[in-house]
Structure formats: C-alpha cells, structure tokens
Design a protein around this motif. Structure first.
Motif, PDB file in Angstrom:
ATOM      1  N   PHE A 136      -9.984  -6.726  -3.185  1.00 14.20           N
ATOM      2  CA  PHE A 136      -9.864  -7.645  -2.057  1.00 14.20           C
ATOM      3  C   PHE A 136      -8.398  -7.790  -1.670  1.00 14.20           C
ATOM      4  CE2 PHE A 136     -13.963  -8.848  -3.802  1.00 14.20           C
ATOM      5  CZ  PHE A 136     -14.729  -9.134  -2.670  1.00 14.20           C
ATOM      6  N   ASP A 137      -8.112  -7.538  -0.408  1.00 10.65           N
ATOM      7  CA  ASP A 137      -6.769  -7.709   0.137  1.00 10.65           C
ATOM      8  C   ASP A 137      -6.467  -9.207   0.218  1.00 10.65           C
ATOM      9  OD1 ASP A 137      -4.448  -7.825   1.631  1.00 10.65           O
ATOM     10  OD2 ASP A 137      -5.187  -6.555   3.251  1.00 10.65           O
ATOM     11  N   LEU A 138      -5.431  -9.665  -0.463  1.00 11.79           N
ATOM     12  CA  LEU A 138      -5.110 -11.095  -0.458  1.00 11.79           C
ATOM     13  C   LEU A 138      -4.664 -11.576   0.910  1.00 11.79           C
ATOM     14  CD1 LEU A 138      -5.391 -10.842  -3.531  1.00 11.79           C
ATOM     15  CD2 LEU A 138      -3.339 -12.234  -3.770  1.00 11.79           C
ATOM     16  N   ASN A 139      -4.150 -10.680   1.772  1.00  8.25           N
ATOM     17  CA  ASN A 139      -3.707 -11.086   3.102  1.00  8.25           C
ATOM     18  C   ASN A 139      -4.880 -11.346   4.035  1.00  8.25           C
ATOM     19  OD1 ASN A 139      -0.730 -10.879   2.945  1.00  8.25           O
ATOM     20  ND2 ASN A 139      -1.155  -8.736   2.496  1.00  8.25           N
ATOM     21  N   THR A 140      -5.870 -10.461   4.001  1.00  4.47           N
ATOM     22  CA  THR A 140      -6.961 -10.523   4.980  1.00  4.47           C
ATOM     23  C   THR A 140      -8.302 -10.954   4.388  1.00  4.47           C
ATOM     24  OG1 THR A 140      -7.584  -8.209   4.627  1.00  4.47           O
ATOM     25  CG2 THR A 140      -5.856  -8.659   6.260  1.00  4.47           C
ATOM     26  N   ARG A 141      -8.373 -10.981   3.038  1.00  6.16           N
ATOM     27  CA  ARG A 141      -9.639 -11.260   2.317  1.00  6.16           C
ATOM     28  C   ARG A 141     -10.643 -10.124   2.498  1.00  6.16           C
ATOM     29  NH1 ARG A 141      -5.802 -14.941   1.318  1.00  6.16           N
ATOM     30  NH2 ARG A 141      -6.628 -16.904   0.521  1.00  6.16           N
ATOM     31  N   ARG A 142     -10.247  -9.006   3.069  1.00  3.90           N
ATOM     32  CA  ARG A 142     -11.150  -7.880   3.294  1.00  3.90           C
ATOM     33  C   ARG A 142     -11.412  -7.133   1.988  1.00  3.90           C
ATOM     34  NH1 ARG A 142      -9.780  -2.688   7.222  1.00  3.90           N
ATOM     35  NH2 ARG A 142     -11.675  -1.467   6.720  1.00  3.90           N
ATOM     36  N   HIS A 143     -12.647  -6.661   1.838  1.00 10.14           N
ATOM     37  CA  HIS A 143     -13.041  -5.920   0.635  1.00 10.14           C
ATOM     38  C   HIS A 143     -12.896  -4.422   0.876  1.00 10.14           C
ATOM     39  CE1 HIS A 143     -15.992  -3.821  -1.977  1.00 10.14           C
ATOM     40  NE2 HIS A 143     -15.579  -4.709  -2.874  1.00 10.14           N
ATOM     41  N   PHE A 144     -12.356  -3.720  -0.129  1.00 15.32           N
ATOM     42  CA  PHE A 144     -12.221  -2.273  -0.081  1.00 15.32           C
ATOM     43  C   PHE A 144     -12.846  -1.669  -1.334  1.00 15.32           C
ATOM     44  CE2 PHE A 144      -8.785  -3.754   2.592  1.00 15.32           C
ATOM     45  CZ  PHE A 144      -8.760  -2.839   3.637  1.00 15.32           C
ATOM     46  N   ALA A 145     -13.560  -0.580  -1.143  1.00 21.27           N
ATOM     47  CA  ALA A 145     -14.065   0.166  -2.288  1.00 21.27           C
ATOM     48  C   ALA A 145     -12.923   0.922  -2.943  1.00 21.27           C
ATOM     49  CB  ALA A 145     -15.154   1.141  -1.839  1.00 21.27           C
ATOM     50  N   GLY A 146     -13.012   1.099  -4.256  1.00 25.44           N
ATOM     51  CA  GLY A 146     -12.001   1.841  -4.983  1.00 25.44           C
ATOM     52  C   GLY A 146     -12.152   3.342  -4.803  1.00 25.44           C
ATOM     53  N   ARG A 147     -11.299   4.075  -5.517  1.00 28.91           N
ATOM     54  CA  ARG A 147     -11.281   5.544  -5.475  1.00 28.91           C
ATOM     55  C   ARG A 147     -10.983   6.073  -4.070  1.00 28.91           C
ATOM     56  NH1 ARG A 147     -13.393   7.495 -10.325  1.00 28.91           N
ATOM     57  NH2 ARG A 147     -14.665   5.999 -11.502  1.00 28.91           N
ATOM     58  N   GLN A 148     -10.034   5.440  -3.400  1.00 25.62           N
ATOM     59  CA  GLN A 148      -9.591   5.933  -2.101  1.00 25.62           C
ATOM     60  C   GLN A 148      -8.123   5.600  -1.912  1.00 25.62           C
ATOM     61  OE1 GLN A 148     -10.722   3.926   1.577  1.00 25.62           O
ATOM     62  NE2 GLN A 148     -11.671   2.247   0.410  1.00 25.62           N
ATOM     63  N   VAL A 149      -7.493   6.303  -0.982  1.00 25.06           N
ATOM     64  CA  VAL A 149      -6.091   6.073  -0.661  1.00 25.06           C
ATOM     65  C   VAL A 149      -6.008   5.426   0.715  1.00 25.06           C
ATOM     66  CG1 VAL A 149      -3.837   7.135  -0.256  1.00 25.06           C
ATOM     67  CG2 VAL A 149      -5.324   8.006  -2.077  1.00 25.06           C
ATOM     68  N   LEU A 150      -5.294   4.311   0.792  1.00 25.82           N
ATOM     69  CA  LEU A 150      -5.114   3.593   2.050  1.00 25.82           C
ATOM     70  C   LEU A 150      -3.687   3.777   2.546  1.00 25.82           C
ATOM     71  CD1 LEU A 150      -6.637   0.098   1.181  1.00 25.82           C
ATOM     72  CD2 LEU A 150      -7.833   2.057   2.176  1.00 25.82           C
ATOM     73  N   ARG A 151      -3.523   3.895   3.853  1.00 25.56           N
ATOM     74  CA  ARG A 151      -2.201   3.754   4.455  1.00 25.56           C
ATOM     75  C   ARG A 151      -2.128   2.327   4.981  1.00 25.56           C
ATOM     76  NH1 ARG A 151       2.270   6.205   5.894  1.00 25.56           N
ATOM     77  NH2 ARG A 151       1.562   8.207   5.053  1.00 25.56           N
ATOM     78  N   TYR A 152      -1.268   1.546   4.395  1.00 25.31           N
ATOM     79  CA  TYR A 152      -1.237   0.100   4.618  1.00 25.31           C
ATOM     80  C   TYR A 152       0.052  -0.262   5.347  1.00 25.31           C
ATOM     81  CZ  TYR A 152      -2.100  -4.820   3.277  1.00 25.31           C
ATOM     82  OH  TYR A 152      -2.349  -6.174   3.265  1.00 25.31           O
TER      83      TYR A 152
END
Length: 238
Positions: A136-152
C-alpha cells in the motif's frame, strides 16, 4: 548485513565545497527519516531553514512523521537485540529468494512493515521493485501487487514508502521532542495494511492476535485505527 543493526548518515553530507541543493537536502532527509537514528550534520549550514521557507515546511512535515515512527523504530530495535536484524534491511537480506530485488540496491525495508525507495536523482522519479505480496502506497493508500517494477514520481513533499499487506504500523504523536512522549502510552494510531496476516504485540495499547479460526483480531480500544484496503476485512475490538 555486516552485523551492525543501526545505520544513519549526515543529512546534507558532511564534507563538500558547495551546499546541497534544496531538492537534494529534502530527498536526503526523507530517506534518513526511516533509519535507526537521524541527524543534520556537516561543514556548513545543515538546518532546514537554511534552504528557504518551502524546504523548511517540507522538513517539518517529515520530521513530525519521524517522531510518530519512534514507537515502531523502538520495536525494531528490540527485535535487533534478539535477532541481529538491522532496522534498515537490504533487499537480499529481507527477501533472499527473489533474484529481481537484488539489483535494486538503494531501496530497503524499514523493519518488517515498511518498504522505502529513496529518490536519488533530480526530478522526483525512481524505479521501485515491489517484493512478493501486496503493498500500500502511504501517499495515496493505493494497493499494488508485488513482483513488479513501478516507475514512481513524487512531488518534493512526498516520498515513496509502502506498507506491507498483512502487517500493522504503530504510530505515536507528532511531539516536539522525545521528552513529550508518554512512555506508558506512546501510541496514537494504528495503521493496518489490508487483512492482518501476522500477530502483533509489544504494546499495551494495541495487539493483533489469532482468533483460532485462521483470522486475526485487532485490539486497540484507545487508538485511531486506519485500515488500508477494505475495512470490512478487519475485526477491530473496541
């Protein structure tokens, strides 16, 4: 990983012919908030107000969060004395069986619960490799699945920190100094990242215990409890 569980740095750098830019100073400070201890220290001015009003305001925000993290960090220090695990954990240490994560050498776990991805280039972008599980992104509260690469991408007042699904983060008050912390009741809030998947103890004000049926019950009668994700998945006893 070398046997020393406590790490920090001199925010802003100790040596240097030139002062760091305001952007570099903020990013350095944000990362240091999640180390075992923190100091602004070096040759030349390192106080937040030396970099202008905007930087000072952002520094206040993150230093307030640092004070809120103290109960969690103390919990991690107790764990370090028992296991030797550092507060800041490199990816190969925290997730030894995941080959992808070994190449992301600047991100780290802060304790068991928080994934921290320092921004080390100007412009506010960073690539983040999410470990297995949910985050969970603390900034947006959005949930992301693991095992992936994000460009943030993060504005200067924001910083990429993710809460580990199934875990909880105890938070204290945003005090002005540690003398204001009530050691008998240091917590103000409990953030729960999705449905609890592990027990949580060590605090008189909050606990998460197995209910015997494969689930966990949260007990935090005096705290502000925030559930990231679906609140109906979490049974909070008041």
């Amino acid at each position: 990983m070398s046997g020393n569980p406590y790490h920090s740095s001199d925010v802003g750098g100790f040596y240097g012919a030139e002062q760091p830019s305001g952007e570099l100073y903020v990013r350095w400070l944000q990362a240091a908030v999640f180390s075992s201890h923190i100091r602004m220290h070096g040759i030349g001015e390192r106080e937040p107000w030396a970099f202008g009003a905007d930087v000072e305001a952002i520094a206040r925000k993150w230093l307030a969060f640092r004070y809120r993290l103290i109960p969690y960090l103390e919990h991690g220090i107790e764990q370090a004395t028992q296991t030797g695990l550092p507060i800041m954990r490199a990816m190969p240490l925290a997730f030894p069986n995941n080959a992808l994560l070994r190449h992301f050498e600047t991100q780290f776990m802060c304790g068991d619960t928080l994934l921290v991805a320092p921004i080390i280039q100007a412009g506010g972008e960073v690539e983040i490799a999410l470990p297995p599980g949910g985050w969970f992104d603390l900034n947006t509260r959005r949930h992301f699945a693991g095992r992936q690469v994000l460009r943030y991408r993060a504005k200067l007042d924001r910083f990429p920190v993710f809460g580990r699904e199934g875990h909880a983060l105890p938070l204290g008050r945003a005090v002005q100094h540690t003398g204001e912390i009530d050691v008998s009741a240091p917590l103000e809030a409990l953030w729960i990242f999705g449905k609890p998947a592990a027990a949580f103890d060590g605090f008189a004000q909050a606990s998460i215990d197995a209910d015997g049926n494969g689930s966990f019950v949260v007990r935090a009668p005096t705290l502000d409890v925030e559930v990231f994700g679906d609140p109906t998945d979490v049974d909070v006893l008041r």
